[in-house]
Write an enzyme that holds these catalytic residues in place. Structure first.
Site, mmCIF file in Angstrom:
data_model
loop_
_atom_site.group_PDB
_atom_site.id
_atom_site.type_symbol
_atom_site.label_atom_id
_atom_site.label_comp_id
_atom_site.label_asym_id
_atom_site.label_seq_id
_atom_site.Cartn_x
_atom_site.Cartn_y
_atom_site.Cartn_z
ATOM 1 N N HIS A 1 0.785 -1.156 -0.023
ATOM 2 C CA HIS A 1 -0.055 0.025 -0.188
ATOM 3 C C HIS A 1 0.741 1.415 0.084
ATOM 4 O O HIS A 1 1.948 1.143 0.613
ATOM 5 C CB HIS A 1 -0.911 0.043 1.166
ATOM 6 C CG HIS A 1 -2.114 1.293 1.176
ATOM 7 N ND1 HIS A 1 -1.798 2.503 1.187
ATOM 8 C CD2 HIS A 1 -3.239 0.767 0.760
ATOM 9 C CE1 HIS A 1 -3.202 2.889 1.137
ATOM 10 N NE2 HIS A 1 -3.744 2.222 0.660
ATOM 11 N N ARG B 1 -3.196 1.315 -4.139
ATOM 12 C CA ARG B 1 -2.591 -0.115 -4.221
ATOM 13 C C ARG B 1 -3.355 -0.653 -5.682
ATOM 14 O O ARG B 1 -4.282 0.039 -6.051
ATOM 15 C CB ARG B 1 -3.131 -1.136 -3.061
ATOM 16 C CG ARG B 1 -4.520 -0.827 -2.501
ATOM 17 C CD ARG B 1 -4.910 -1.659 -1.291
ATOM 18 N NE ARG B 1 -5.978 -1.179 -0.745
ATOM 19 C CZ ARG B 1 -6.666 -1.938 -0.120
ATOM 20 N NH1 ARG B 1 -6.729 -3.253 0.101
ATOM 21 N NH2 ARG B 1 -7.777 -1.244 0.767
ATOM 22 N N LYS C 1 -7.348 -0.486 -7.292
ATOM 23 C CA LYS C 1 -7.835 0.361 -6.565
ATOM 24 C C LYS C 1 -7.838 2.056 -7.526
ATOM 25 O O LYS C 1 -7.209 2.083 -8.235
ATOM 26 C CB LYS C 1 -7.334 0.405 -5.123
ATOM 27 C CG LYS C 1 -7.624 -0.879 -4.561
ATOM 28 C CD LYS C 1 -8.463 -1.073 -3.152
ATOM 29 C CE LYS C 1 -9.867 -0.650 -3.167
ATOM 30 N NZ LYS C 1 -10.317 -0.533 -1.731
ATOM 31 N N ASP D 1 -6.916 8.667 -5.376
ATOM 32 C CA ASP D 1 -6.985 9.409 -4.400
ATOM 33 C C ASP D 1 -6.491 10.288 -4.055
ATOM 34 O O ASP D 1 -4.958 10.429 -3.972
ATOM 35 C CB ASP D 1 -7.324 8.267 -3.177
ATOM 36 C CG ASP D 1 -7.508 8.965 -1.854
ATOM 37 O OD1 ASP D 1 -7.652 10.160 -1.582
ATOM 38 O OD2 ASP D 1 -8.142 8.333 -0.796
ATOM 39 N N CYS E 1 -5.222 11.892 -1.351
ATOM 40 C CA CYS E 1 -3.955 11.916 -0.439
ATOM 41 C C CYS E 1 -2.656 11.113 -0.834
ATOM 42 O O CYS E 1 -1.835 11.399 -0.300
ATOM 43 C CB CYS E 1 -4.763 11.139 1.155
ATOM 44 S SG CYS E 1 -5.205 9.526 0.703
ATOM 45 N N TYR E 2 -3.035 10.209 -1.760
ATOM 46 C CA TYR E 2 -1.726 9.368 -2.321
ATOM 47 C C TYR E 2 -0.870 10.452 -3.085
ATOM 48 O O TYR E 2 0.356 9.885 -3.427
ATOM 49 C CB TYR E 2 -2.226 8.159 -2.961
ATOM 50 C CG TYR E 2 -2.852 7.430 -2.332
ATOM 51 C CD1 TYR E 2 -2.674 6.805 -1.106
ATOM 52 C CD2 TYR E 2 -4.155 6.739 -2.890
ATOM 53 C CE1 TYR E 2 -3.514 6.213 -0.162
ATOM 54 C CE2 TYR E 2 -5.043 5.867 -2.127
ATOM 55 C CZ TYR E 2 -4.577 5.661 -0.799
ATOM 56 O OH TYR E 2 -5.339 4.835 0.100
ATOM 57 N N ASP F 1 -10.461 13.624 -1.612
ATOM 58 C CA ASP F 1 -9.771 12.322 -2.545
ATOM 59 C C ASP F 1 -10.092 12.578 -3.830
ATOM 60 O O ASP F 1 -9.236 12.174 -4.706
ATOM 61 C CB ASP F 1 -10.732 11.423 -1.444
ATOM 62 C CG ASP F 1 -10.915 10.091 -2.258
ATOM 63 O OD1 ASP F 1 -10.283 9.987 -3.281
ATOM 64 O OD2 ASP F 1 -11.097 8.879 -1.403
ATOM 65 N N ASP G 1 -11.682 17.424 3.596
ATOM 66 C CA ASP G 1 -11.415 17.168 4.894
ATOM 67 C C ASP G 1 -9.899 17.685 5.175
ATOM 68 O O ASP G 1 -9.259 17.781 4.294
ATOM 69 C CB ASP G 1 -11.608 15.946 5.550
ATOM 70 C CG ASP G 1 -10.740 14.844 4.592
ATOM 71 O OD1 ASP G 1 -9.704 14.759 4.665
ATOM 72 O OD2 ASP G 1 -11.409 13.926 4.123
ATOM 73 N N HIS H 1 -7.206 15.209 3.845
ATOM 74 C CA HIS H 1 -6.901 15.315 2.523
ATOM 75 C C HIS H 1 -6.184 16.732 1.956
ATOM 76 O O HIS H 1 -5.266 16.919 1.232
ATOM 77 C CB HIS H 1 -8.098 15.053 1.625
ATOM 78 C CG HIS H 1 -8.290 13.536 1.579
ATOM 79 N ND1 HIS H 1 -9.231 13.076 2.457
ATOM 80 C CD2 HIS H 1 -7.999 12.559 0.653
ATOM 81 C CE1 HIS H 1 -9.411 11.538 2.126
ATOM 82 N NE2 HIS H 1 -8.405 11.373 1.198
HETATM 83 C C1 FPP Z 1 -6.512 1.640 3.118
HETATM 84 O O1 FPP Z 1 -7.627 2.255 3.165
HETATM 85 C C2 FPP Z 1 -5.294 2.274 3.677
HETATM 86 C C3 FPP Z 1 -4.403 1.896 4.377
HETATM 87 C C4 FPP Z 1 -4.400 0.268 4.446
HETATM 88 C C5 FPP Z 1 -3.260 2.316 5.015
HETATM 89 C C6 FPP Z 1 -3.453 3.886 5.422
HETATM 90 C C7 FPP Z 1 -2.554 4.579 6.318
HETATM 91 C C8 FPP Z 1 -2.129 5.880 5.912
HETATM 92 C C9 FPP Z 1 -2.972 6.618 4.961
HETATM 93 C C10 FPP Z 1 -1.143 6.676 6.804
HETATM 94 C C11 FPP Z 1 -0.311 5.634 7.713
HETATM 95 C C12 FPP Z 1 1.051 6.653 8.075
HETATM 96 C C13 FPP Z 1 1.325 7.130 9.111
HETATM 97 C C14 FPP Z 1 2.565 7.837 9.428
HETATM 98 C C15 FPP Z 1 0.369 6.731 10.392
HETATM 99 P P1 FPP Z 1 -8.608 2.175 1.987
HETATM 100 O O2 FPP Z 1 -8.930 0.787 1.636
HETATM 101 O O3 FPP Z 1 -9.857 3.140 2.689
HETATM 102 O O4 FPP Z 1 -8.269 2.825 0.662
HETATM 103 P P2 FPP Z 1 -7.720 2.427 -0.750
HETATM 104 O O5 FPP Z 1 -9.064 1.803 -1.615
HETATM 105 O O6 FPP Z 1 -7.288 3.463 -1.377
HETATM 106 O O7 FPP Z 1 -6.627 1.309 -0.430
HETATM 107 ZN ZN ZN Z 2 -7.716 9.349 0.749
HETATM 108 K K K Z 3 -8.796 5.708 -0.220
#
Ligand code: FPP
Ligand code: ZN
Ligand code: K
Length: 515
Positions: free
Chosen positions: A309, A357, A360, A363, A365-366, A424, A431, A434
């Site tokens: 991820h 990942r 998916k 977004d 935040c990535y 996102d 928020d 993001h």
């Molecule tokens: C999946 O979310 C998200 C994760 C498995 C990990 C998220 C972790 C962070 C954003 C920060 C970690 C860092 C620190 C320093 C604490 P989802 O399934 O909602 O999103 P996706 O579909 O984009 O994978």
């Molecule tokens: Zn996000």
């Molecule tokens: K996400």
């Protein structure tokens, strides 16, 4: 621009190309309704006839909107050439996301103001207001986010700083709010009376570093912090996020940030679960443990043998860049070509942004969690910079499309109503999380970082001094599709706080010496 010329030539010669369709859609404003993928031969023929009969008329009536759309390369206005033909929920929502983003990317939003590249301006004033509001009294549903309050201080302060806003008004309230959140046994919880956890502790340490000053930094009980980190350190090299809690790569990165910023001693307290009579330290086995988080795909998982991820890729790379120099540490513990392959697959077209990942969705935040990996990897490949960094940009290694990321951010991630804030994707609300990480991604796409030991700003004789040797300049070259007024401030590529704040924090604690 090369791509634009190609598209114009195609519109004149080959009306069946999707490029000519996108201009047409821009004129009619009908992109939202386009069903781009399985274009049936009959409707295609229809398009061609319509296109050739009405081309002259269309050109004559071409509005400012269409002229703008023609400034956007096809890559960001057309459906992808390669599609997932297996119909699943994942492929369906991917298709929906493309359709959701295309109108924003094509520059056809009515009433919006665009620059010469068909990109909207940064709504700086509204984003600043949004972040200020996020630090005031919040609506009742936020009670569910109570344990994330420390993060919210960091997100708002980092975001406001990146936007160039003065944040000194928050010094006193921040100090008095976080003081009771610290536990005498070391570290900070998510709120008053909550047990210490590395994530909120990281958020508070960064917020205090951003605010800066002796009174703020002296809130932190470094001795108790060191004892608590000793309790979290595990015999296999990693860190638990709380005593008895999960051991994961967030813990590794947060612990490394705290140890280096506070200049803590590396020796283990005698009662640490990782203590050995061979002199194991807080860092023993940590880089190896991170290496074990690289997966078969090339990315990083939260702990060994799990799914890669983007958020964990940043944690892993940034942690390695705290433990040593990027060009030494990253190749030593990581399969770099495989990581580049996985990271590259995170950037999508036409959206331009990153997914977290495989299979998916993009977004905002990535833009940071994935986008923030690039400067670290580029420094790894470039090696330590020679003094004339300005000249070296033409030979600099660029591993991703900065243009794509900046287009996704400015076109799709801004709430351009008076609410402001970043998000996102268009269908989601803004928020402060993001807002912070989209701005961090924008900052990193607009700048070029160098790992530059010859220009070190602080005394590097202590432990973990690598991450204070980064220098920055505006990025020049492909992807400069924004106006100067839309540039945001620089955030340190490892700590993600304004450039200079980490250096000052470290220098303060080095000058204080041991405890
Ligand atoms: C999946 O979310 C998200 C994760 C498995 C990990 C998220 C972790 C962070 C954003 C920060 C970690 C860092 C620190 C320093 C604490 P989802 O399934 O909602 O999103 P996706 O579909 O984009 O994978
Ligand atoms: Zn996000
Ligand atoms: K996400």
């Amino acid at each position: 621009r090369k791509v634009v010329f190609e598209r114009r030539a195609m519109a004149g010669s080959d009306a069946s190309s999707s490029a000519s369709k996108s201009v047409e859609d821009a004129v009619s404003g009908s992109s939202q309704n386009r069903q781009p993928h399985l274009a049936e031969p009959s409707s295609r023929l229809g398009d061609e006839v319509v296109d050739s009969v009405f081309r002259s008329q269309r050109v004559a009536t071409m509005s400012a909107t269409a002229a703008r759309a023609s400034m956007v390369p096809d890559l960001f206005t057309s459906p992808p050439h390669i599609r997932d033909l297996l119909n699943t929920q994942s492929s369906q929502i991917q298709e929906e996301t493309i359709q959701e983003c295309l109108p924003f990317l094509s520059g056809i939003e009515p009433g919006a103001s665009y620059n010469d590249y068909g990109v909207p301006h940064l709504e700086r004033k509204h984003h600043i207001q949004f972040l200020h509001k996020s630090l005031k009294k919040l609506p009742a549903p936020y009670v569910a986010a109570d344990a994330s309050r420390p993060w919210m201080f960091y997100w708002a302060l980092a975001g406001l700083s990146a936007l160039g806003e003065d944040i000194s008004q928050y010094r006193e309230p921040l100090i008095s709010t976080v003081r009771p959140i610290q536990n005498v046994t070391g570290g900070f919880g998510g709120g008053n009376g909550q047990m210490s956890h590395l994530a909120p502790t990281y958020g508070i340490v960064l917020a205090l570093a951003i605010i800066g000053g002796k009174e703020a930094l002296d809130v932190i009980d470094r001795r108790a912090m060191w004892k608590w980190l000793g309790a979290l350190k595990q015999p296999d090299g990693g860190f638990q996020v709380s005593v008895g809690g999960e051991e994961d790569i967030r813990g590794a990165y947060c612990a490394a940030v705290i140890i280096t910023l506070l200049d803590l001693p590396l020796e283990l307290p005698r009662d640490s679960p990782a203590w050995t009579n061979e002199g194991a330290t807080l860092l023993t086995g940590l880089a190896e443990w991170i290496g074990r988080c690289q997966t078969f795909e090339g990315g990083f998982s939260g702990l060994p043998d799990a799914e890669a991820h983007g958020a964990y890729a940043f944690c892993g790379l940034a942690c390695l860049c705290i433990l040593g120099d990027p060009h030494v540490m990253i190749p030593k513990y990581i399969d770099v070509p495989r990581l580049i392959s996985w990271l590259s697959a995170r950037q999508y077209a036409p959206e331009g942004g990153f997914s977290g990942r495989t299979n998916k969705l993009v977004d905002g935040c990535y833009s940071h969690w994935v986008g923030g990996c690039w400067p670290l990897l580029e420094a790894c490949l470039e090696g330590p910079s020679r003094p004339s960094v300005g000249e070296s940009q033409s030979q600099a290694i660029n591993l991703y499309s900065r243009e794509g990321l900046i287009r996704y951010i400015l076109c799709c991630c801004q709430d351009r109503t008076k609410r402001g804030g970043l998000r996102d994707k268009p269908s989601h609300s803004s928020d402060s999380y993001h807002t912070c990480y989209v701005l961090a991604g924008l900052s990193s796409a607009q700048h070029k970082w160098h790992f530059n030991p010859t220009e070190t700003r602080i005394e590097t004789s202590g432990n973990l001094a690598s991450s204070y040797q980064w220098t920055c300049e505006p990025f020049v070259g492909d992807g400069h599709i924004y106006d100067e007024e839309d540039r945001v401030g620089t955030l340190h590529p490892v700590f993600v706080i304004p450039e200079g704040a980490a250096e000052k924090t470290r220098a303060y604690f080095v000058s204080k010496g041991g405890f």
